[in-house]
Write a protein that holds these residues in place. Structure first.
Motif, short mmCIF file in Angstrom:
data_model
loop_
_atom_site.label_atom_id
_atom_site.label_comp_id
_atom_site.label_asym_id
_atom_site.label_seq_id
_atom_site.Cartn_x
_atom_site.Cartn_y
_atom_site.Cartn_z
N ARG A 19 0.84 -1.19 0.00
CA ARG A 19 0.00 0.00 0.00
C ARG A 19 0.88 1.24 0.00
NH1 ARG A 19 0.45 -1.56 5.40
NH2 ARG A 19 0.91 0.15 6.86
N LEU A 20 0.29 2.38 -0.25
CA LEU A 20 0.97 3.66 -0.07
C LEU A 20 0.58 4.25 1.28
CD1 LEU A 20 0.81 5.45 -3.55
CD2 LEU A 20 2.61 3.99 -2.61
N SER A 21 1.49 5.01 1.85
CA SER A 21 1.27 5.65 3.15
C SER A 21 1.97 7.00 3.17
CB SER A 21 1.82 4.75 4.27
OG SER A 21 1.79 5.42 5.52
N ARG A 22 1.58 7.82 4.12
CA ARG A 22 2.25 9.10 4.36
C ARG A 22 3.35 8.98 5.42
NH1 ARG A 22 1.73 12.98 0.48
NH2 ARG A 22 -0.45 13.49 0.07
N TYR A 23 3.39 7.83 6.11
CA TYR A 23 4.23 7.72 7.29
C TYR A 23 5.38 6.74 7.09
CZ TYR A 23 0.24 10.07 9.43
OH TYR A 23 -0.75 10.97 9.73
N PRO A 24 6.60 7.24 6.89
CA PRO A 24 7.76 6.35 6.81
C PRO A 24 8.16 5.83 8.18
CG PRO A 24 8.48 8.63 6.68
CD PRO A 24 6.98 8.66 6.71
N GLU A 25 8.68 4.61 8.24
CA GLU A 25 9.26 4.13 9.48
C GLU A 25 10.78 4.12 9.31
OE1 GLU A 25 10.96 1.20 9.88
OE2 GLU A 25 10.54 0.23 7.98
N SER A 26 11.48 4.13 10.43
CA SER A 26 12.91 4.43 10.37
C SER A 26 13.80 3.31 10.87
CB SER A 26 13.20 5.70 11.20
OG SER A 26 12.80 5.52 12.55
N PHE A 27 13.29 2.08 10.94
CA PHE A 27 14.08 0.97 11.47
C PHE A 27 14.61 0.07 10.36
CE2 PHE A 27 10.58 1.62 14.69
CZ PHE A 27 11.29 2.54 15.42
N ALA A 28 13.76 -0.23 9.39
CA ALA A 28 14.15 -1.05 8.23
C ALA A 28 13.48 -0.42 7.02
CB ALA A 28 13.69 -2.49 8.41
N TRP A 29 14.28 0.20 6.17
CA TRP A 29 13.70 0.98 5.09
C TRP A 29 14.70 1.08 3.94
CZ3 TRP A 29 15.86 6.00 4.08
CH2 TRP A 29 16.83 6.41 5.01
N ALA A 30 14.25 1.65 2.84
CA ALA A 30 15.10 1.78 1.66
C ALA A 30 14.71 3.03 0.89
CB ALA A 30 14.96 0.54 0.77
N THR A 31 15.66 3.54 0.12
CA THR A 31 15.37 4.73 -0.68
C THR A 31 16.38 4.84 -1.81
OG1 THR A 31 14.83 7.10 -0.55
CG2 THR A 31 16.81 6.38 0.61
N TRP A 32 16.16 5.84 -2.67
CA TRP A 32 17.00 6.11 -3.83
C TRP A 32 17.71 7.45 -3.66
CZ3 TRP A 32 11.86 4.90 -3.78
CH2 TRP A 32 11.45 3.70 -4.39
N ASP A 33 18.77 7.66 -4.44
CA ASP A 33 19.45 8.96 -4.39
C ASP A 33 18.54 10.08 -4.86
OD1 ASP A 33 19.45 8.11 -7.05
OD2 ASP A 33 21.61 8.41 -7.35
N ARG A 34 17.64 9.81 -5.82
CA ARG A 34 16.75 10.86 -6.32
C ARG A 34 15.91 11.46 -5.20
NH1 ARG A 34 11.76 8.81 -6.08
NH2 ARG A 34 11.34 6.63 -6.68
N ALA A 35 15.61 10.68 -4.17
CA ALA A 35 14.84 11.15 -3.02
C ALA A 35 15.75 11.68 -1.92
CB ALA A 35 13.96 10.02 -2.48
N TRP A 36 16.75 10.88 -1.54
CA TRP A 36 17.58 11.27 -0.40
C TRP A 36 18.43 12.51 -0.70
CZ3 TRP A 36 17.29 10.06 4.52
CH2 TRP A 36 18.34 10.40 5.36
N ASP A 37 18.78 12.74 -1.94
CA ASP A 37 19.55 13.93 -2.28
C ASP A 37 18.79 15.21 -1.96
OD1 ASP A 37 21.64 12.39 -3.11
OD2 ASP A 37 21.30 12.68 -5.26
N GLN A 38 17.49 15.10 -1.74
CA GLN A 38 16.66 16.27 -1.40
C GLN A 38 16.36 16.33 0.10
OE1 GLN A 38 13.53 17.17 -4.60
NE2 GLN A 38 13.88 14.97 -4.92
N PHE A 39 17.04 15.49 0.87
CA PHE A 39 16.88 15.52 2.33
C PHE A 39 17.25 16.90 2.86
CE2 PHE A 39 18.76 15.14 6.56
CZ PHE A 39 17.79 14.46 7.26
N ASP A 40 16.38 17.47 3.69
CA ASP A 40 16.61 18.79 4.26
C ASP A 40 16.70 18.67 5.77
OD1 ASP A 40 16.77 21.44 4.95
OD2 ASP A 40 14.69 21.92 4.42
N GLY A 41 17.91 18.70 6.29
CA GLY A 41 18.11 18.58 7.72
C GLY A 41 17.73 19.81 8.52
N THR A 42 17.35 20.90 7.84
CA THR A 42 17.04 22.15 8.55
C THR A 42 15.60 22.23 9.01
OG1 THR A 42 16.39 23.40 6.56
CG2 THR A 42 18.75 23.30 7.10
N LEU A 43 14.75 21.29 8.58
CA LEU A 43 13.32 21.33 8.89
C LEU A 43 12.65 22.57 8.32
CD1 LEU A 43 13.26 20.08 12.61
CD2 LEU A 43 12.14 18.96 10.68
N ASP A 44 13.17 23.08 7.24
CA ASP A 44 12.67 24.34 6.69
C ASP A 44 11.18 24.26 6.38
OD1 ASP A 44 13.19 27.05 5.41
OD2 ASP A 44 12.40 25.95 3.68
#
Length: 297
Positions: free
Chosen positions: A147-172
Motif C-alpha cells: 500500500r501507499l502511506s504518508r508515514y515512513p518508518e525508520s528501522f528497516a527501510w530503503a530509498t533512492w538517491d533521487r529522493a535522499w539527495d533532497q533531504f533537508d536537515g534544517t526542517l525548513d
C-alpha cells in the motif's frame, strides 16, 4: 535487478549488532556496509563498547562485498545516520537500511530490492518500509500485497538517491508550513497541530532524530511511502532503543511467513486511508489528547 547495499547502523550495543549480523549470515545477504558511530569523548566505557561492536566486522566472512564505515568520534544518532545513508546512496544510487535493534526476516531484503527496482521511476514514491504495524482489520485492502502511506518508518527501510539527495536537515518546510499545509498531508486539524509540536521539538533538540527531518522533506514534495501489508522485521527498540522511552500502545505483528510474490503489487498501490488513520492515532498521537499531552510536556 541490481543488488543494493544493505547499510547496518550500529553504535555501542554489541548484543544488538551481533544479532543483526547473525540474521544476515543466515540469509547470506551480500553487499554490506557496516557503519558504527564513534565513542563519546572522555568515556572509556563507551570506547570499549564501540570497539566491541566494530570487532563484529570479523564475523562478516560469507561475502566479499563488504565495507566498514567507522567514525573516529561520536556524531550522535541524527548526524551519523544521515551521513551513512548519504554515503551509501552517493556510491550506489540506492540503499537498504537496517538499524541494530531490528531482526530482519528473510523476505525484507528481497522485497526491498524488488520494490527499489520496480518503483525507481515513480518519483512520488520516496521511501520503502519493512516494518508494518497495522493489523489486517485496519487495512483497506489486506489482500493486496502493498500500500501507499504518508508515514515512513525508520528501522528497516530503503530509498533512492533521487529522493535522499533532497533531504533537508534544517526542517525548513516543517517550521514554515501552516497548520492548513500539514492538514493536507495528515487529514485532520489535530494531526496537523500534533505535527507542529513534533517538528518544533525536533528543531529545539528535544528530539534528536533524523527521521522527522526526513518526514518533513518528503511531505514538502507531497511524496509517499511504499509499505508491505505484512510485517517483515522484528523490532526490539521499545525495550532498549536509544530514544524510545515509552512502551508502544500496540502489539507488534509477527513476521510474515508467506511468499514474496504475495507482497508484490500488480499495479501501482493507492493510499490506504484507514491504515494511515490507525498509524496517525496509535503511533503519532494525532488526537486532541495527544496535542494536549504535547503541550503539557
Amino acid at each position: 535487478m541490481r543488488t543494493t547495499p544493505v547499510l547496518l547502523i550500529a553504535y555501542n550495543r554489541v548484543d544488538n549488532a551481533r544479532r543483526l549480523i547473525s540474521c544476515l549470515r543466515e540469509q547470506q545477504t551480500e553487499n554490506l556496509i557496516f557503519a558504527v558511530d564513534g565513542p563519546k569523548p572522555n568515556n572509556p566505557e563507551d570506547l570499549h563498547k564501540v570497539q566491541q561492536v566494530r570487532d563484529l566486522a570479523n564475523l562478516i566472512d560469507w561475502t566479499d562485498k563488504f565495507e566498514t564505515r567507522f567514525r573516529p568520534a561520536n556524531m550522535g544518532l541524527r548526524a551519523s545516520v544521515t551521513e551513512a545513508v548519504s554515503y551509501a546512496v552517493s556510491q550506489h544510487g540506492q540503499v537498504i537500511v537496517l538499524e541494530d535493534d531490528t531482526a530482519p526476516g528473510p523476505l525484507w531484503v528481497p522485497y526491498a530490492n524488488k520494490m527499489l527496482d520496480s518503483f525507481r521511476s515513480e518519483n512520488k514514491v520516496e521511501h520503502i518500509s519493512g516494518y508494518n504495524l497495522v493489523p489486517d482489520k485496519h487495512l483497506a485492502s489486506p489482500e493486496r500485497g502493498s500500500r501507499l502511506s504518508r508515514y515512513p518508518e525508520s528501522f528497516a527501510w530503503a530509498t533512492w538517491d533521487r529522493a535522499w539527495d533532497q533531504f533537508d536537515g534544517t526542517l525548513d518546510w516543517a517550521l514554515n508550513a501552516s497548520v492548513s499545509d500539514i492538514k493536507k498531508i495528515v487529514g485532520s486539524s489535530s494531526g496537523a497541530l500534533r505535527w507542529k509540536q513534533i517538528f518544533l521539538d525536533a528543531e529545539a533538540g528535544r528530539i534528536n532524530s533524523w527521521a522527522y527531518r526526513w518526514i518533513s522533506s518528503m511531505w514538502s514534495r507531497d511524496s509517499f511511502v511504499l509499505s508491505p501489508n505484512a510485517n517483515l522485521i522484528t523490532y526490539t527498540g521499545f525495550e532498549e532503543g536509544t530514544h524510545t522511552v515509552m512502551k508502544a500502545p500496540w502489539s507488534e505483528i509477527p513476521q510474515y511467513q508467506g511468499s514474496l510474490e504475495s507482497l508484490i503489487p500488480q499495479e501501482i498501490p493507492v493510499l490506504d486511508q484507514p491504515a494511515d488513520e490507525w498509524v496517525a492515532k496509535q503511533v503519532f498521537a494525532e488526537t486532541p489528547f495527544g496535542v494536549a499531552r504535547g503541550v503539557a510536556i
